[in-house]
Scaffold this motif. Structure first.
Motif, PDB file in Angstrom:
ATOM      1  N   SER A 254     135.130   3.782  55.121  1.00 40.51           N
ATOM      2  CA  SER A 254     133.861   4.075  55.777  1.00 40.51           C
ATOM      3  C   SER A 254     133.941   3.573  57.206  1.00 40.51           C
ATOM      4  O   SER A 254     134.288   2.414  57.446  1.00 40.51           O
ATOM      5  CB  SER A 254     132.716   3.381  55.029  1.00 40.51           C
ATOM      6  OG  SER A 254     131.505   3.573  55.732  1.00 40.51           O
ATOM      7  N   VAL A 255     133.645   4.445  58.149  1.00 39.46           N
ATOM      8  CA  VAL A 255     133.662   4.074  59.560  1.00 39.46           C
ATOM      9  C   VAL A 255     132.273   4.373  60.125  1.00 39.46           C
ATOM     10  O   VAL A 255     132.026   5.462  60.636  1.00 39.46           O
ATOM     11  CB  VAL A 255     134.757   4.840  60.342  1.00 39.46           C
ATOM     12  CG1 VAL A 255     134.767   4.428  61.809  1.00 39.46           C
ATOM     13  CG2 VAL A 255     136.119   4.631  59.715  1.00 39.46           C
ATOM     14  N   PRO A 256     131.351   3.413  60.013  1.00 37.32           N
ATOM     15  CA  PRO A 256     129.998   3.673  60.499  1.00 37.32           C
ATOM     16  C   PRO A 256     129.905   3.774  62.021  1.00 37.32           C
ATOM     17  O   PRO A 256     128.978   4.363  62.546  1.00 37.32           O
ATOM     18  CB  PRO A 256     129.184   2.482  59.981  1.00 37.32           C
ATOM     19  CG  PRO A 256     130.155   1.480  59.498  1.00 37.32           C
ATOM     20  CD  PRO A 256     131.474   2.137  59.328  1.00 37.32           C
TER      21      PRO A 256
ATOM     22  N   LEU B  40     141.155  13.229  54.859  1.00 38.05           N
ATOM     23  CA  LEU B  40     139.965  14.069  54.797  1.00 38.05           C
ATOM     24  C   LEU B  40     138.771  13.250  55.262  1.00 38.05           C
ATOM     25  O   LEU B  40     138.477  12.199  54.698  1.00 38.05           O
ATOM     26  CB  LEU B  40     139.739  14.551  53.359  1.00 38.05           C
ATOM     27  CG  LEU B  40     138.449  15.321  53.086  1.00 38.05           C
ATOM     28  CD1 LEU B  40     138.379  16.587  53.930  1.00 38.05           C
ATOM     29  CD2 LEU B  40     138.348  15.648  51.609  1.00 38.05           C
ATOM     30  N   ALA B  41     138.106  13.723  56.297  1.00 40.69           N
ATOM     31  CA  ALA B  41     136.891  13.072  56.796  1.00 40.69           C
ATOM     32  C   ALA B  41     135.698  13.933  56.409  1.00 40.69           C
ATOM     33  O   ALA B  41     135.746  15.159  56.499  1.00 40.69           O
ATOM     34  CB  ALA B  41     136.953  12.913  58.310  1.00 40.69           C
ATOM     35  N   VAL B  42     134.633  13.270  55.983  1.00 43.74           N
ATOM     36  CA  VAL B  42     133.391  13.956  55.643  1.00 43.74           C
ATOM     37  C   VAL B  42     132.307  13.379  56.537  1.00 43.74           C
ATOM     38  O   VAL B  42     132.013  12.186  56.480  1.00 43.74           O
ATOM     39  CB  VAL B  42     133.035  13.767  54.147  1.00 43.74           C
ATOM     40  CG1 VAL B  42     131.745  14.487  53.814  1.00 43.74           C
ATOM     41  CG2 VAL B  42     134.180  14.251  53.258  1.00 43.74           C
ATOM     42  N   GLU B  43     131.724  14.233  57.368  1.00 42.09           N
ATOM     43  CA  GLU B  43     130.742  13.798  58.361  1.00 42.09           C
ATOM     44  C   GLU B  43     129.553  14.750  58.348  1.00 42.09           C
ATOM     45  O   GLU B  43     129.719  15.936  58.621  1.00 42.09           O
ATOM     46  CB  GLU B  43     131.385  13.794  59.748  1.00 42.09           C
ATOM     47  CG  GLU B  43     130.437  13.591  60.896  1.00 42.09           C
ATOM     48  CD  GLU B  43     129.750  12.241  60.862  1.00 42.09           C
ATOM     49  OE1 GLU B  43     128.503  12.219  60.877  1.00 42.09           O
ATOM     50  OE2 GLU B  43     130.455  11.218  60.813  1.00 42.09           O
ATOM     51  N   MET B  44     128.376  14.238  58.047  1.00 39.05           N
ATOM     52  CA  MET B  44     127.180  15.090  58.047  1.00 39.05           C
ATOM     53  C   MET B  44     126.652  15.245  59.470  1.00 39.05           C
ATOM     54  O   MET B  44     125.466  15.098  59.738  1.00 39.05           O
ATOM     55  CB  MET B  44     126.119  14.536  57.114  1.00 39.05           C
ATOM     56  CG  MET B  44     126.484  14.702  55.660  1.00 39.05           C
ATOM     57  SD  MET B  44     125.168  14.162  54.593  1.00 39.05           S
ATOM     58  CE  MET B  44     124.870  15.682  53.704  1.00 39.05           C
ATOM     59  N   GLY B  45     127.553  15.532  60.354  1.00 36.06           N
ATOM     60  CA  GLY B  45     127.247  15.756  61.757  1.00 36.06           C
ATOM     61  C   GLY B  45     128.448  16.430  62.393  1.00 36.06           C
ATOM     62  O   GLY B  45     129.324  16.958  61.703  1.00 36.06           O
TER      63      GLY B  45
ATOM     64  N   GLY C  50     145.348  16.659  58.578  1.00 32.86           N
ATOM     65  CA  GLY C  50     144.091  16.336  57.924  1.00 32.86           C
ATOM     66  C   GLY C  50     143.065  17.446  58.045  1.00 32.86           C
ATOM     67  O   GLY C  50     143.289  18.465  58.693  1.00 32.86           O
ATOM     68  N   ARG C  51     141.955  17.221  57.393  1.00 33.86           N
ATOM     69  CA  ARG C  51     140.836  18.169  57.425  1.00 33.86           C
ATOM     70  C   ARG C  51     139.552  17.390  57.647  1.00 33.86           C
ATOM     71  O   ARG C  51     139.453  16.226  57.302  1.00 33.86           O
ATOM     72  CB  ARG C  51     140.712  18.918  56.094  1.00 33.86           C
ATOM     73  CG  ARG C  51     141.858  19.808  55.712  1.00 33.86           C
ATOM     74  CD  ARG C  51     141.770  21.200  56.325  1.00 33.86           C
ATOM     75  NE  ARG C  51     140.498  21.867  56.152  1.00 33.86           N
ATOM     76  CZ  ARG C  51     140.157  22.626  55.120  1.00 33.86           C
ATOM     77  NH1 ARG C  51     140.990  22.812  54.123  1.00 33.86           N
ATOM     78  NH2 ARG C  51     138.966  23.201  55.079  1.00 33.86           N
ATOM     79  N   VAL C  52     138.549  18.085  58.195  1.00 31.64           N
ATOM     80  CA  VAL C  52     137.240  17.493  58.398  1.00 31.64           C
ATOM     81  C   VAL C  52     136.188  18.453  57.849  1.00 31.64           C
ATOM     82  O   VAL C  52     136.207  19.643  58.157  1.00 31.64           O
ATOM     83  CB  VAL C  52     136.956  17.222  59.891  1.00 31.64           C
ATOM     84  CG1 VAL C  52     135.590  16.574  60.057  1.00 31.64           C
ATOM     85  CG2 VAL C  52     138.041  16.343  60.497  1.00 31.64           C
TER      86      VAL C  52
ATOM     87  N   PHE D 135     128.901  19.916  51.589  1.00 33.52           N
ATOM     88  CA  PHE D 135     128.814  18.495  51.255  1.00 33.52           C
ATOM     89  C   PHE D 135     128.544  18.264  49.776  1.00 33.52           C
ATOM     90  O   PHE D 135     127.810  17.358  49.408  1.00 33.52           O
ATOM     91  CB  PHE D 135     127.727  17.812  52.091  1.00 33.52           C
ATOM     92  CG  PHE D 135     128.023  17.806  53.553  1.00 33.52           C
ATOM     93  CD1 PHE D 135     129.120  17.141  54.055  1.00 33.52           C
ATOM     94  CD2 PHE D 135     127.199  18.476  54.438  1.00 33.52           C
ATOM     95  CE1 PHE D 135     129.403  17.131  55.404  1.00 33.52           C
ATOM     96  CE2 PHE D 135     127.467  18.470  55.794  1.00 33.52           C
ATOM     97  CZ  PHE D 135     128.571  17.803  56.278  1.00 33.52           C
ATOM     98  N   THR D 136     129.143  19.073  48.949  1.00 31.82           N
ATOM     99  CA  THR D 136     129.019  18.864  47.508  1.00 31.82           C
ATOM    100  C   THR D 136     130.284  18.179  47.005  1.00 31.82           C
ATOM    101  O   THR D 136     131.356  18.299  47.617  1.00 31.82           O
ATOM    102  CB  THR D 136     128.838  20.190  46.752  1.00 31.82           C
ATOM    103  OG1 THR D 136     130.017  20.995  46.949  1.00 31.82           O
ATOM    104  CG2 THR D 136     127.602  20.941  47.237  1.00 31.82           C
ATOM    105  N   VAL D 137     130.146  17.497  45.896  1.00 30.85           N
ATOM    106  CA  VAL D 137     131.314  16.835  45.305  1.00 30.85           C
ATOM    107  C   VAL D 137     132.392  17.864  45.014  1.00 30.85           C
ATOM    108  O   VAL D 137     133.569  17.651  45.318  1.00 30.85           O
ATOM    109  CB  VAL D 137     130.906  16.059  44.022  1.00 30.85           C
ATOM    110  CG1 VAL D 137     132.137  15.551  43.302  1.00 30.85           C
ATOM    111  CG2 VAL D 137     129.961  14.924  44.370  1.00 30.85           C
ATOM    112  N   ASP D 138     132.001  18.986  44.430  1.00 23.43           N
ATOM    113  CA  ASP D 138     132.989  20.019  44.082  1.00 23.43           C
ATOM    114  C   ASP D 138     133.758  20.515  45.301  1.00 23.43           C
ATOM    115  O   ASP D 138     134.984  20.667  45.258  1.00 23.43           O
ATOM    116  CB  ASP D 138     132.310  21.205  43.385  1.00 23.43           C
ATOM    117  CG  ASP D 138     131.834  20.874  41.990  1.00 23.43           C
ATOM    118  OD1 ASP D 138     132.322  19.883  41.391  1.00 23.43           O
ATOM    119  OD2 ASP D 138     130.967  21.608  41.467  1.00 23.43           O
TER     120      ASP D 138
END
Length: 88
Positions: free
Chosen positions: A3-5, A30-35, A48-50, A71-74
């Motif tokens: 986690s990188v806040p 893999l980075a997941v960013e809601m922005g 990598g992927r974002v 942004f779903t788990v699946d």
């Protein structure tokens, strides 16, 4: 999983610390960013992927918007598994 806040604060850390958190030997990230995703490419690298939001807004019910952006788990698991298969 990391986690990188605060990207800015992470970049202020020593090279040794950054290497401990994100070892250069790990190339499939893999980075997941809601922005916006732009800042994350420096950390995921070429292999990598974002998953993120690179468009302006969307209207709808929360769960539908979250699913539309992936942004779903699946979806996250599917992207990770595809990366895993591609590296082998």
């Amino acid at each position: 999983m990391v986690s990188v806040p605060s990207i800015e604060r992470f970049k202020e850390q020593s090279a040794d610390y950054q290497e401990q958190v994100l070892p250069t030997g790990v190339r499939h990230r893999l980075a997941v960013e809601m922005g916006n995703t732009q800042a994350w490419y420096q950390f995921v690298g070429l292999d990598g992927r974002v998953i993120g939001v690179d468009t302006f807004g969307k209207s709808g019910k929360g769960p539908e918007v979250v699913a539309d952006y992936g942004f779903t788990v699946d979806h996250v698991v599917d992207v990770f598994n595809k990366m895993w298969e591609d590296q082998n």
